[in-house]
Design a protein around this motif. Structure first.
Motif, PDB file in Angstrom:
ATOM      1  N   GLY A 241       0.845  -1.188   0.000  1.00 54.90           N
ATOM      2  CA  GLY A 241       0.000   0.000   0.000  1.00 54.90           C
ATOM      3  C   GLY A 241       0.878   1.235   0.000  1.00 54.90           C
TER       4      GLY A 241
ATOM      5  N   GLN B  96      -4.685   1.575   0.234  1.00 55.80           N
ATOM      6  CA  GLN B  96      -4.392   0.494  -0.710  1.00 55.80           C
ATOM      7  C   GLN B  96      -5.526   0.338  -1.712  1.00 55.80           C
ATOM      8  OE1 GLN B  96      -2.822  -2.922   1.273  1.00 55.80           O
ATOM      9  NE2 GLN B  96      -3.348  -4.345  -0.368  1.00 55.80           N
TER      10      GLN B  96
ATOM     11  N   ILE C  98      -7.332  -2.311  -4.323  1.00 60.20           N
ATOM     12  CA  ILE C  98      -7.473  -3.771  -4.459  1.00 60.20           C
ATOM     13  C   ILE C  98      -8.465  -4.061  -5.575  1.00 60.20           C
ATOM     14  CG2 ILE C  98      -8.072  -5.917  -3.276  1.00 60.20           C
ATOM     15  CD1 ILE C  98      -7.698  -4.211  -0.599  1.00 60.20           C
TER      16      ILE C  98
ATOM     17  N   TYR D 277       0.283  -9.943  -5.845  1.00 62.02           N
ATOM     18  CA  TYR D 277      -0.179  -8.750  -5.137  1.00 62.02           C
ATOM     19  C   TYR D 277       0.190  -7.467  -5.885  1.00 62.02           C
ATOM     20  CZ  TYR D 277      -1.731 -11.487  -1.190  1.00 62.02           C
ATOM     21  OH  TYR D 277      -2.423 -12.374  -0.392  1.00 62.02           O
TER      22      TYR D 277
ATOM     23  N   CYS E 123      -2.937  -5.254  -6.515  1.00 64.67           N
ATOM     24  CA  CYS E 123      -2.903  -4.014  -5.718  1.00 64.67           C
ATOM     25  C   CYS E 123      -1.930  -3.023  -6.362  1.00 64.67           C
ATOM     26  CB  CYS E 123      -2.473  -4.314  -4.286  1.00 64.67           C
ATOM     27  SG  CYS E 123      -3.531  -5.497  -3.431  1.00 64.67           S
TER      28      CYS E 123
END
Length: 224
Positions: free
Chosen positions: A95, A187, A189, A211, A215
């Motif tokens: 993040g 963050q 997503i 990820y 993200c």
């Protein structure tokens, strides 16, 4: 993925903390494992860590310190949330952190609804957390706001409508916020993987490809 990133990059005037603070008063901060000033004694003590942040802000004549996307950190070594005997160590931050004093207003980055919220109480976890759901140009995605005050979860309901710029929370202080120096973990997503009130904000090197894709860099949206 390319279309989704284009959507994020084309959105304008997005802020997730106190809108009165101009981005000219933000300064980058580097909290990677390579930063030798971040000794274990600083990382384990929220008060000492906050003083480190305050010194950095004063030195740079800034009000907010930001950064941390894909940063490998020693910050998580103190917590079994990220280190246990079964899984690979999670130490890569996925993040963007915005470091400023507790009590600072946290804003909805975009129009949306409340997907879920929860107090993640383990040492080193998010503490109070809110996740918003957004739909733009037919694409559904989510934004996570972690390390909030406990009062931020009051009068919240799943499906509740929020508008861009609404104050949805305030930043928490330690130990409520996971026992960190006050900051917002923000963050983006794409796939929540059926999780509610929580989603990994730190990953292992083995899981990084997934990820990193799921993200994307929050600064595509914020443009600090």
């Amino acid at each position: 993925m390319t279309h989704f990133l284009d959507i994020l990059k084309n959105l304008k005037d997005v802020k997730v903390i106190d809108a009165s603070i101009d981005y000219s008063l933000y300064t980058p901060i580097q909290l990677a494992a390579s930063n030798k000033d971040l000794t274990p004694s600083v990382l384990k003590d929220a008060e000492a860590f906050e003083q480190y942040i305050e010194n950095h802000l004063a030195k740079n004549k800034a009000k907010v310190a930001y950064g941390g996307y894909l940063e490998t950190r020693n910050l998580y070594k103190r917590s079994t949330v990220f280190n246990d005997a079964i899984t690979d160590e999670r130490n890569i931050h996925i993040g963007l952190d915005l470091w400023i004093k507790a009590g600072t207003a946290v804003l909805a980055g975009l129009d949306g609804t409340i997907h879920s919220f929860q107090n993640n109480t383990a040492l080193g976890d998010y503490g109070p957390t809110i996740i918003l759901k957004h739909q733009i140009e037919g694409i559904t995605f989510y934004t996570l706001y972690g390390h909030l005050s406990l009062e931020s979860l009051d009068n919240k309901s799943i499906g509740q409508t929020v508008r861009k710029g609404d104050c949805i929370a305030t930043l928490g202080a330690p130990p409520i916020n996971g026992d960190y120096a006050p900051h917002l973990h923000f963050q983006i997503i794409q796939d929540m993987e059926n999780k509610k009130g929580d989603y990994p904000g730190v990953c292992s090197s083995k899981d990084l490809p997934f990820y990193k894709s799921n993200c994307p860099n929050p600064n595509f949206l914020l443009k600090i």
